[in-house]
Enzyme design. Structure first.
Site, PDB file in Angstrom:
ATOM      1  N   CYS A  11       0.899  -0.903   0.105  1.00 16.91           N
ATOM      2  CA  CYS A  11       0.046  -0.450  -0.047  1.00 16.91           C
ATOM      3  C   CYS A  11       1.300   1.347   0.119  1.00 16.91           C
ATOM      4  CB  CYS A  11      -0.848  -0.285   1.441  1.00 16.91           C
ATOM      5  SG  CYS A  11      -0.838  -0.405   2.223  1.00 16.91           S
ATOM      6  N   CYS A  85      -5.492   0.818  -3.017  1.00 17.84           N
ATOM      7  CA  CYS A  85      -4.727   2.449  -2.764  1.00 17.84           C
ATOM      8  C   CYS A  85      -4.539   3.185  -4.052  1.00 17.84           C
ATOM      9  CB  CYS A  85      -3.623   2.510  -2.000  1.00 17.84           C
ATOM     10  SG  CYS A  85      -2.726   0.933  -1.594  1.00 17.84           S
ATOM     11  N   CYS A  89       2.084  -1.902  -9.036  1.00 21.31           N
ATOM     12  CA  CYS A  89       3.844  -3.022  -8.762  1.00 21.31           C
ATOM     13  C   CYS A  89       4.282  -3.071 -10.047  1.00 21.31           C
ATOM     14  CB  CYS A  89       3.461  -4.521  -8.057  1.00 21.31           C
ATOM     15  SG  CYS A  89       2.844  -3.713  -6.459  1.00 21.31           S
TER      16      CYS A  89
END
Length: 137
Positions: A11, A85, A89
């Site tokens: 996050c 959120c 990645c």
């Protein structure tokens, strides 16, 4: 997936949701799973309301510190879970990516964090059943 699956919780601030998820996974799966957590813009400390909410269920995350997300952390993980959120990645073939849409506990009191903590526990329990079920006795 390796003999011992590896999960990375991500996050933005790595100070609430991902810390609680990592703690639940470690608590519930023990050494059957390797657990990592990180954030793209880590905070200075774990959210005190998250620490308090987890302490209420007997899990101490007070000594944890937010960590920066690295490409290596993603490469070394079998499952990468973002925590609702909008974090991105790095994407590598053969990895499993999940996004758990969870309310952000930042700036909220422990009463508001408890339902987030409980929702994370439910999600983690489902994940454990998929990737690291209890061995048959």
């Amino acid at each position: 997936m390796a003999d011992k699956p590896s999960v990375l919780f991500v996050c933005v601030h790595n100070a609430g949701r991902s810390q609680m998820a990592a703690a639940w996974l470690t608590h519930l799966a023990g050494d059957r799973v390797e657990v990592r957590f990180a954030g793209s813009n880590p905070g200075d400390a774990v959210n005190p309301a998250a620490v308090e909410a987890m302490a209420e269920v007997g899990i101490d995350i007070s000594a944890e510190t937010p960590k920066i997300l690295t490409v290596d952390a993603v490469k070394e993980s079998d499952v990468c879970i973002t925590m609702g959120c909008g974090d991105t990645c790095p994407v590598f073939p053969g990895k499993r990516y999940l996004d758990w849409k969870l309310e952000d506990p930042a700036g909220q009191g422990v009463a508001a964090v408890r339902p987030i903590r409980d929702e994370i526990k439910t999600l983690v329990e489902g994940l454990i059943k998929e990737i690291a079920p209890e061995p048959a006795s």
